[in-house]
Write a protein that holds these residues in place. Structure first.
Motif, short mmCIF file in Angstrom:
data_model
loop_
_atom_site.label_atom_id
_atom_site.label_comp_id
_atom_site.label_asym_id
_atom_site.label_seq_id
_atom_site.Cartn_x
_atom_site.Cartn_y
_atom_site.Cartn_z
N VAL A 73 0.47 -0.91 -0.18
CA VAL A 73 0.11 0.35 0.17
C VAL A 73 1.24 1.46 -0.05
O VAL A 73 2.08 1.53 0.28
N ARG A 74 0.41 1.98 -0.32
CA ARG A 74 0.96 3.69 -0.37
C ARG A 74 2.28 3.75 0.77
O ARG A 74 0.99 3.41 2.40
N GLY A 75 3.26 4.38 0.66
CA GLY A 75 4.20 4.61 1.21
C GLY A 75 4.73 2.87 2.11
O GLY A 75 5.58 3.57 3.70
N GLN A 76 4.53 1.85 2.13
CA GLN A 76 4.86 0.99 2.92
C GLN A 76 5.24 0.21 1.61
O GLN A 76 5.62 -0.01 0.59
N PHE A 94 -7.58 3.54 0.39
CA PHE A 94 -6.96 2.12 0.15
C PHE A 94 -7.77 1.73 -1.01
O PHE A 94 -7.62 0.66 -1.28
N VAL A 95 -9.27 1.84 -0.84
CA VAL A 95 -10.37 0.82 -1.49
C VAL A 95 -10.29 1.35 -3.29
O VAL A 95 -9.87 0.32 -3.70
N ASP A 96 -9.70 2.55 -3.44
CA ASP A 96 -9.54 2.66 -5.07
C ASP A 96 -8.56 1.94 -5.41
O ASP A 96 -8.22 1.86 -6.51
N ASP A 97 -7.84 1.83 -4.37
CA ASP A 97 -6.68 0.99 -5.12
C ASP A 97 -6.57 -0.26 -4.93
O ASP A 97 -5.93 -0.61 -5.86
N LEU A 98 -6.99 -0.71 -4.07
CA LEU A 98 -7.55 -2.36 -4.07
C LEU A 98 -8.48 -2.07 -5.62
O LEU A 98 -8.12 -3.34 -5.86
N ASP A 99 -9.18 -1.70 -5.91
CA ASP A 99 -10.00 -1.07 -6.79
C ASP A 99 -9.00 -1.15 -8.48
O ASP A 99 -9.10 -1.90 -9.15
N ALA A 192 -0.84 7.94 6.78
CA ALA A 192 -0.92 9.08 6.91
C ALA A 192 -1.69 9.57 7.05
O ALA A 192 -2.46 8.46 8.02
N GLY A 193 -1.50 11.33 8.12
CA GLY A 193 -2.75 11.60 8.92
C GLY A 193 -4.40 10.79 9.16
O GLY A 193 -4.61 10.69 9.81
N GLY A 194 -4.84 11.77 7.64
CA GLY A 194 -6.09 11.11 7.17
C GLY A 194 -6.32 9.83 7.13
O GLY A 194 -7.32 9.48 7.18
N LEU A 195 -5.31 8.30 7.10
CA LEU A 195 -5.25 7.33 7.24
C LEU A 195 -6.16 6.75 8.83
O LEU A 195 -7.15 5.96 9.14
N MET A 196 -5.36 7.84 9.72
CA MET A 196 -5.49 7.37 10.64
C MET A 196 -6.58 8.32 11.70
O MET A 196 -7.65 7.99 12.88
#
Length: 295
Positions: A73-76, A94-99, A192-196
């Motif tokens: 995933v992003r940043g990992q 993350f949902v969009d990335d899985l798509d 990312a702050g938004g994820l947390m």
């Protein structure tokens, strides 16, 4: 191919494509079978866990005749840049990335290869939310050591510190710094702050309200009809059965519940160790996938 994966667990599977995700280019890797229409499992990793951690698990799944697609995933892992102030994303990304990963699957595998998503911890949440938001895109979802963050469903008084106050403090630090430096605090890695903030909001409110999302996920979860395999594991205080039940309890599809014990694995387990001792569990997954396809 099976022998190659089994003997070279430290070698990543071949890249089959990339997902353009904001500033990121996510490499999509696949352990493929000689039979191209074999079932495909897309593996979504836990928070802060690189895809490489699951290579032994991937090898076991491959022995079950399954094709396994993995990605960081992003940043990992191998997906850069690392998260810092000014780089932000959340659950919806993350949902969009899985798509997007499934788009790569569609470009690579024939339509006759059934698609499934498999998620661990945060990856299980994303797999479940994607299944709700994109009905019909996959044949089923497998969730391992996953669950809602909702503090109310965790046992004991520790939930008020670890599952309520802890996540809110993490969200507050993320808001001040612009990201979560989890590597300094021993939880979650750099995020990312938004994820947390999305993570903490779900824990506080028990609702799936994702920043920037157009989907009503609470309503969408109630409409899920895809088959689910949910697996809890021994010694998992981060995702007990009550948390798994809260994540999937509103769905309407057939659910198969299993608990993976240390006796099953032949080794000690916890929220993360199961992935290194997943031979028996992989057999359960293979049997469940075949059962779904026979319905």
């Amino acid at each position: 191919m099976d022998e190659v994966i089994a003997e070279k667990l430290d070698a990543p599977a071949p890249v089959i494509g990339e997902v353009a995700a904001g500033d990121y280019r996510i490499k999509v890797r696949a352990a493929r079978q000689d039979a191209p229409d074999s079932p495909v499992l897309v593996l979504a990793p836990a928070m802060g866990v690189p895809a490489g951690y699951y290579r032994k698990f991937v090898a076991h799944l491959h022995r079950q005749g399954l094709q396994v697609v993995s990605y960081d995933v992003r940043g990992q892992g191998e997906t850069e840049p690392r998260v810092t102030r000014g780089i932000d994303f959340g659950y919806q990304d993350f949902v969009d990335d899985l798509d997007g990963v499934l788009d790569v699957v569609d470009e690579t595998f024939p339509d006759t290869a059934p698609r499934f998503v498999l998620g661990h911890s945060l990856g299980g949440q994303i797999a479940m939310l994607h299944t709700a938001a994109r009905p019909g895109r996959v044949r089923g979802a497998i969730l391992i050591a996953s669950g809602a963050v909702n503090y109310r469903v965790y046992p004991g008084l520790r939930k008020y510190y670890y599952n309520l106050l802890g996540p809110q403090a993490i969200a507050a630090v993320s808001a001040v710094l612009g990201f979560w430096p989890g590597e300094r605090f021993g939880f979650g890695g750099r995020q990312a702050g938004g994820l947390m903030r999305d993570w903490a909001r779900q824990g506080r409110t028990a609702r799936w309200r994702l920043s920037g999302a157009a989907t009503d996920y609470d309503a969408a979860l109630e409409r899920v009809s895809a088959p689910l395999l949910t697996v809890t594991v021994d010694n998992d205080t981060l995702a007990p059965k009550s948390a798994m039940d809260d994540l999937v309890g509103r769905t309407g599809g057939p659910r198969t519940e299993r608990h993976y014990s240390s006796a099953d694995a032949g080794a000690g387990l916890d929220h993360f160790k199961w992935a290194r001792n997943a031979g028996e569990l992989s057999g359960w997954i293979g049997d469940w996938v075949r059962g779904v396809l026979e319905r």
